[in-house]
Design a protein around this motif. Structure first.
Motif, PDB file in Angstrom:
ATOM      1  N   UNK A   1       1.621   7.606  -8.301  1.00 55.85           N
ATOM      2  CA  UNK A   1       1.944   6.351  -7.634  1.00 55.85           C
ATOM      3  C   UNK A   1       0.740   5.697  -6.961  1.00 55.85           C
ATOM      4  N   UNK A   2      -0.443   6.299  -7.117  1.00 58.47           N
ATOM      5  CA  UNK A   2      -1.672   5.674  -6.638  1.00 58.47           C
ATOM      6  C   UNK A   2      -1.920   5.793  -5.153  1.00 58.47           C
ATOM      7  N   UNK A   3      -1.594   6.940  -4.577  1.00 58.23           N
ATOM      8  CA  UNK A   3      -1.821   7.133  -3.144  1.00 58.23           C
ATOM      9  C   UNK A   3      -3.300   7.406  -2.868  1.00 58.23           C
ATOM     10  N   UNK A   4      -3.853   6.763  -1.842  1.00 59.89           N
ATOM     11  CA  UNK A   4      -5.216   6.999  -1.372  1.00 59.89           C
ATOM     12  C   UNK A   4      -5.145   7.320   0.106  1.00 59.89           C
ATOM     13  N   UNK A   5      -5.773   8.416   0.514  1.00 56.13           N
ATOM     14  CA  UNK A   5      -5.721   8.827   1.912  1.00 56.13           C
ATOM     15  C   UNK A   5      -6.339   7.770   2.813  1.00 56.13           C
TER      16      UNK A   5
ATOM     17  N   UNK B   1       2.970  17.573  -4.748  1.00 56.05           N
ATOM     18  CA  UNK B   1       2.532  16.440  -3.930  1.00 56.05           C
ATOM     19  C   UNK B   1       1.316  15.756  -4.570  1.00 56.05           C
ATOM     20  N   UNK B   2       0.352  16.547  -5.033  1.00 52.73           N
ATOM     21  CA  UNK B   2      -0.832  15.978  -5.666  1.00 52.73           C
ATOM     22  C   UNK B   2      -0.469  15.202  -6.927  1.00 52.73           C
ATOM     23  N   UNK B   3       0.473  15.742  -7.706  1.00 49.68           N
ATOM     24  CA  UNK B   3       0.881  15.074  -8.940  1.00 49.68           C
ATOM     25  C   UNK B   3       1.531  13.728  -8.660  1.00 49.68           C
TER      26      UNK B   3
ATOM     27  N   UNK C   1       0.843  -1.207   0.000  1.00 47.96           N
ATOM     28  CA  UNK C   1       0.000   0.000   0.000  1.00 47.96           C
ATOM     29  C   UNK C   1       0.871   1.247   0.000  1.00 47.96           C
ATOM     30  N   UNK C   2       0.584   2.173  -0.906  1.00 49.54           N
ATOM     31  CA  UNK C   2       1.357   3.418  -1.011  1.00 49.54           C
ATOM     32  C   UNK C   2       1.026   4.328   0.172  1.00 49.54           C
ATOM     33  N   UNK C   3       2.074   4.909   0.788  1.00 53.44           N
ATOM     34  CA  UNK C   3       1.880   5.770   1.955  1.00 53.44           C
ATOM     35  C   UNK C   3       2.460   7.160   1.699  1.00 53.44           C
ATOM     36  N   UNK C   4       2.276   8.022   2.684  1.00 46.21           N
ATOM     37  CA  UNK C   4       2.825   9.378   2.619  1.00 46.21           C
ATOM     38  C   UNK C   4       4.350   9.333   2.528  1.00 46.21           C
ATOM     39  N   UNK C   5       4.942   8.348   3.201  1.00 47.56           N
ATOM     40  CA  UNK C   5       6.404   8.230   3.164  1.00 47.56           C
ATOM     41  C   UNK C   5       6.914   7.980   1.748  1.00 47.56           C
ATOM     42  N   UNK C   6       6.165   7.245   0.940  1.00 49.67           N
ATOM     43  CA  UNK C   6       6.569   6.987  -0.449  1.00 49.67           C
ATOM     44  C   UNK C   6       6.571   8.281  -1.262  1.00 49.67           C
ATOM     45  N   UNK C   7       5.572   9.126  -1.026  1.00 49.98           N
ATOM     46  CA  UNK C   7       5.533  10.417  -1.717  1.00 49.98           C
ATOM     47  C   UNK C   7       6.690  11.294  -1.268  1.00 49.98           C
ATOM     48  N   UNK C   8       6.958  11.287   0.033  1.00 50.36           N
ATOM     49  CA  UNK C   8       8.054  12.097   0.577  1.00 50.36           C
ATOM     50  C   UNK C   8       9.400  11.670  -0.006  1.00 50.36           C
ATOM     51  N   UNK C   9       9.583  10.347  -0.137  1.00 56.50           N
ATOM     52  CA  UNK C   9      10.849   9.848  -0.687  1.00 56.50           C
ATOM     53  C   UNK C   9      10.998  10.258  -2.143  1.00 56.50           C
ATOM     54  N   UNK C  10       9.902  10.238  -2.883  1.00 52.22           N
ATOM     55  CA  UNK C  10       9.967  10.625  -4.295  1.00 52.22           C
ATOM     56  C   UNK C  10      10.327  12.101  -4.441  1.00 52.22           C
ATOM     57  N   UNK C  11       9.835  12.938  -3.539  1.00 54.21           N
ATOM     58  CA  UNK C  11      10.069  14.383  -3.626  1.00 54.21           C
ATOM     59  C   UNK C  11      11.268  14.843  -2.795  1.00 54.21           C
ATOM     60  N   UNK C  12      11.818  13.898  -2.022  1.00 50.79           N
ATOM     61  CA  UNK C  12      12.952  14.228  -1.150  1.00 50.79           C
ATOM     62  C   UNK C  12      12.580  15.326  -0.143  1.00 50.79           C
ATOM     63  N   UNK C  13      11.416  15.173   0.460  1.00 50.72           N
ATOM     64  CA  UNK C  13      10.982  16.086   1.514  1.00 50.72           C
ATOM     65  C   UNK C  13      10.523  15.230   2.693  1.00 50.72           C
ATOM     66  N   UNK C  14      10.179  15.865   3.806  1.00 56.15           N
ATOM     67  CA  UNK C  14       9.740  15.123   4.988  1.00 56.15           C
ATOM     68  C   UNK C  14       8.276  14.665   4.824  1.00 56.15           C
ATOM     69  N   UNK C  15       7.950  13.587   5.557  1.00 55.72           N
ATOM     70  CA  UNK C  15       6.579  13.074   5.526  1.00 55.72           C
ATOM     71  C   UNK C  15       5.598  14.107   6.087  1.00 55.72           C
ATOM     72  N   UNK C  16       6.050  14.896   7.068  1.00 52.16           N
ATOM     73  CA  UNK C  16       5.168  15.916   7.642  1.00 52.16           C
ATOM     74  C   UNK C  16       4.815  16.979   6.619  1.00 52.16           C
TER      75      UNK C  16
END
Length: 365
Positions: A43-47, A36-38, A1-16
């Protein structure tokens, strides 16, 4: 399951930072929110709705509880509300109570536990006190049926006037033996519709309690005890008004099964105006109900209150007006056996060919 951490790693920013961007936090720039939205979409993130609710964040769900999804009346309401709510980012979730107050309480409890943004319900005949108590914890509104114990916000129809229109139409055609088939009297709508029938007949001094039949449409109403029972009376009705959509289905089915000629043998006024009602025979004369308009008005008012975050909701009542659609299922009383001796519509009817044939047809069920 895709998480916020996966988005953060892709953008090289913090999860917060990602979390705040997804929450539309004013501390995050518009450019970062867009990035972040893009990436979330790529990567298929769902809140995680459950996690949001644990933090006390209200969902974008609005609960709708109706008695019976098989009734076209309620499915039309659900469709209109869904279209109205989705324009503002809300999603409708549907529950069916089957007019069972224990089931109604269970659905209300589940929706409250899911932290829905609000609730719209068509209440059952006698809601449990626990249901009223739970509803006090969130924005809610009653639709069609009204119980003061559940609040002071209601959108509905003029049920008294609806049946008044039907009876007045038949009286103008000369009918006096007018039967009534409708929902139970313990429902607010059932009591109001029966009142409309009685009030209109009071003007002609022709009310006969033996011609009233109240109950659920899927037991006695859909068998020989329904219309068939009325037609087996010594003085059967020359016309019938119906006070429910599914009751209308039952009466139409009985007319077909018994070979009743409509309107020659029996004039019929239905309830609701489904597409199929215009196709039956010469078309069904019926009460047209402003269902979509009523539901849309309810949804728009409710959305306004949700945006205003009004606590509690202000008192509000809205009554929509029905109308009569005249087609080919009603006609003037021309048979002297129906009118009685001397053409007096209030005189006892003779026992003649029409009454005998109707009782014979009814006895086949």
């Amino acid at each position: 399951m895709v998480t916020i951490k996966d988005i953060a790693a892709r953008l090289n920013v913090s999860a917060s930072t990602v979390g705040r961007a997804l929450a539309d936090d004013s501390r995050i720039s518009a450019a970062m929110k867009q990035r972040v939205q893009e990436v979330a979409g790529e990567i298929g993130y769902v809140a995680n709705r459950a996690a949001r609710m644990m933090r006390g964040v209200s969902s974008n769900l609005v609960g709708l509880i109706v008695p019976d999804v098989r009734n076209n009346f309620y499915s039309t309401i659900a469709h209109a509300l869904s279209k109205c709510l989705e324009q503002e980012g809300f999603q409708l979730t549907l529950s069916e109570s089957d007019d069972d107050r224990a089931a109604e309480l269970r659905h209300v409890r589940e929706l409250v536990s899911a932290n829905v943004a609000g609730m719209i319900l068509v209440p059952c005949a006698r809601p449990l006190p626990a249901t009223a108590k739970l509803l006090q914890t969130m924005p809610h509104i009653q639709l069609l049926r009204e119980h003061t114990s559940l609040g002071k916000q209601w959108f509905g129809m003029d049920d008294v006037r609806a049946l008044g229109l039907a009876v007045e139409h038949l009286l103008q055609l000369g009918h006096r033996r007018i039967a009534y088939i409708g929902p139970p009297m313990d429902l607010p709508t059932g009591a109001a519709r029966l009142k409309g029938y009685r009030d209109a007949l009071a003007l002609s001094a022709s009310h006969d309690p033996a011609l009233e039949l109240c109950g659920a449409p899927d037991d006695e109403m859909a068998s020989g005890a329904g219309l068939g029972g009325l037609l087996r009376l010594e003085r059967p009705p020359s016309a019938v008004v119906i006070a429910g959509v599914r009751h209308t289905h039952a009466v139409v089915n009985e007319c077909i099964a018994m070979g009743i000629r409509v309107p020659e043998d029996l004039s019929v006024v239905g309830f609701g105006d489904e597409a199929g009602f215009g196709w039956w025979g010469a078309g069904l004369t019926t009460i047209s109900l402003p269902v979509s308009e009523m539901a849309t008005s309810c949804g728009l008012w409710f959305l306004h209150q949700l945006r205003q975050r009004a606590t509690p909701l202000p008192p509000y009542r809205s009554i929509s007006a029905p109308s009569l659609v005249v087609r080919g299922s009603t006609q003037e009383v021309a048979d002297p056996e129906v009118l009685g001796r001397g053409g007096d519509p209030l005189a006892p009817a003779k026992t003649g060919s029409r009454n005998t044939r109707l009782r014979r047809e009814a006895s086949r069920l």
